[in-house]
Structure formats: structure tokens, C-alpha cells
Write an enzyme that holds these catalytic residues in place. Sequence first.
Site, PDB file in Angstrom:
ATOM      1  N   ASP A  22       0.873  -1.171   0.000  1.00 25.85           N
ATOM      2  CA  ASP A  22       0.000   0.000   0.000  1.00 25.85           C
ATOM      3  C   ASP A  22       0.910   1.221   0.000  1.00 25.85           C
ATOM      4  O   ASP A  22       1.623   1.475   0.974  1.00 25.85           O
ATOM      5  CB  ASP A  22      -0.880  -0.025   1.246  1.00 25.85           C
ATOM      6  CG  ASP A  22      -1.792   1.179   1.362  1.00 25.85           C
ATOM      7  OD1 ASP A  22      -1.702   2.092   0.516  1.00 25.85           O
ATOM      8  OD2 ASP A  22      -2.595   1.222   2.319  1.00 25.85           O
TER       9      ASP A  22
ATOM     10  N   TYR B 108      -7.718  15.157  -7.367  1.00 30.66           N
ATOM     11  CA  TYR B 108      -6.917  14.437  -8.358  1.00 30.66           C
ATOM     12  C   TYR B 108      -5.981  15.401  -9.087  1.00 30.66           C
ATOM     13  O   TYR B 108      -4.778  15.140  -9.220  1.00 30.66           O
ATOM     14  CB  TYR B 108      -7.836  13.742  -9.359  1.00 30.66           C
ATOM     15  CG  TYR B 108      -7.101  12.867 -10.350  1.00 30.66           C
ATOM     16  CD1 TYR B 108      -6.663  11.596  -9.979  1.00 30.66           C
ATOM     17  CD2 TYR B 108      -6.842  13.302 -11.651  1.00 30.66           C
ATOM     18  CE1 TYR B 108      -5.987  10.784 -10.878  1.00 30.66           C
ATOM     19  CE2 TYR B 108      -6.167  12.497 -12.545  1.00 30.66           C
ATOM     20  CZ  TYR B 108      -5.743  11.243 -12.161  1.00 30.66           C
ATOM     21  OH  TYR B 108      -5.060  10.453 -13.060  1.00 30.66           O
TER      22      TYR B 108
END
Length: 292
Positions: free
Chosen positions: A76, A168
Site C-alpha cells: 500500500d 486528483y
Amino acid sequence: MRPTLPDPLGWLSPSATFDVKGKTVLVTGAGQGIGRELVTLLHRRGAVVVVVDIDEAAAQRTARDLGSRAVGLAGDVADRGRMEEVIAEVAEQFGGLDVVVANAGVTPVPATIRSMDPADFDRVMSINLTGVFNTVHPALDHIVRSRGHVVVVSSCAAFAPGMGGSPYMVSKAAVEQLGRALRVELGASGATAGIAYFGVVETAMTHDMLDADDLGRRINDLLPWPLNVRITAAAAARTIADGIARRAARTIAPSGWQPYALLRGAINTVLDRRLAADSTVHELVRAIERRR
């Protein structure tokens, strides 16, 4: 292999080449999409590939499909300690590390800055930006030692308007700056770094964000030609792989985004003003905020 389009910014990159044959390459987010296509291509070119993905089963499945010279590891990128362990494990197993591609990323739930859940902003930043740092930072001593190459995956969204999905765009703009800093800082060592920018790529993430969601489709419809041209994940991967081969400072695909990249300072001044006054955009923003 299909020929790649000429890069009008190619003169910014050195003429040195980088052959991945026999080199150890680590790619994050490589259990699917662009990452999976990239490790497949680099493996075909002779690299030893390390497939890192938050989905351990997907990482191992990809490595098994490739066969020898491939290993799959769970990682991760938002977990700094785990990424340090991954890099240390790879360096010990293969005697070093030559190329790192920080590819893992996610998209936010469509929302305006006013209406978004702050936790969603934090999630996107922790993966798309801090995750890139967590991937690259522990690898840099190995990259310098091998005079290798780093690729950080930004996006053409880094220089496009960000309404409805600003986390984003913010994260990818920051990744661009991280990549630029790396390029300069690594220069004296003989190692190199590059930034990959993509427009719309046909991946599961894109379909979830732009195709399966009504508001996503309306946002996508705002993109004019040629900015709405889509490329496959395989084409995006080939762009990165070919960029590694020439130690490119930057790669952009599809090619329709090249003029925007060159002229964004002037274009964005006009574009932001027009979008802020556009009634269609106003209604889209209201629709996004009504959803929350």
C-alpha cells in the site's frame, strides 16, 4: 511494436539510452491497468520486474503469468513503513534496484471543494502524492548507485481545470513538481527521472469515474477534441517504457495534449475565465453539489 509518435519536447531529454534487459524494475499499482501492461512489456524487454499492488492476489497473479524474472509483492503506497520494507526486500533479493515507476493512483468521488468530504481529499493525496514519495524516497540510494531511472506518473489533469475532481488534479500537479525536482537533483549522480502525463486512458478507474457515473459523463463531455481522445492502457505503458529507454524527462500521451502542455500558461488564463462564466459549467457544479 507500433511506432511511438514523435515528441516535440524530446530535445529536452539527453541522448543517453537505458536498456532494461537484466535490470530490476519496480512498478506500483501493477496488478491491473497501466501498471500491469507496463510490467508485461518491460518483462518482454528482458527486465526483472517487481509487481507491487495493494491487492496482493493481483500482484502475485500478474507475476505468475509472467513467469521467471517476476515477483509479486503486496504494498500500500500510502503506508510508508511498508514501502520501505518492499524496497529493502527487493534490494536484498536482487542486489539492487535500477528503475522505479510510481504508478499507483486513485480518483476522488465527484465533488466540489465546498461539498467534498475532507476524508476523500486526504485519501487521494495520501495515495497519489504521498504514495509517490513513499515509493521513490526509499529507493533513491539504490537508483543513484545503479545510475538508474525514476518515473513518476502525473497526468494531463495536472494542467487542466479541476472542477468536480480537484483532489486528483492537485495531487497530479504536485507529482509533476516532485518529478521536476528529482530530475534536477539526480543530475549530478548520473541517474535520471521523468514524468509521465496521460490524458484519458481506458482503464477500470476511468470507466468508474467517467463512464459509469452520470456526472462523470457530463464532465467528460466538456473535453473538446482532441483532448477527449482515449488511449489504451497498453499504449500508455508503451509510452512509459519507451521513455525509460531514452531516459526521457517527460512523456505525454495522447499527442493531442502536447500543444496544451506547451501553451498552458496562456490557454489556462483564458480557459479558467470562460469556464467560470459558462452556464453549462454552473449547472454541472450545482448538480455535483446536490448529490452530496
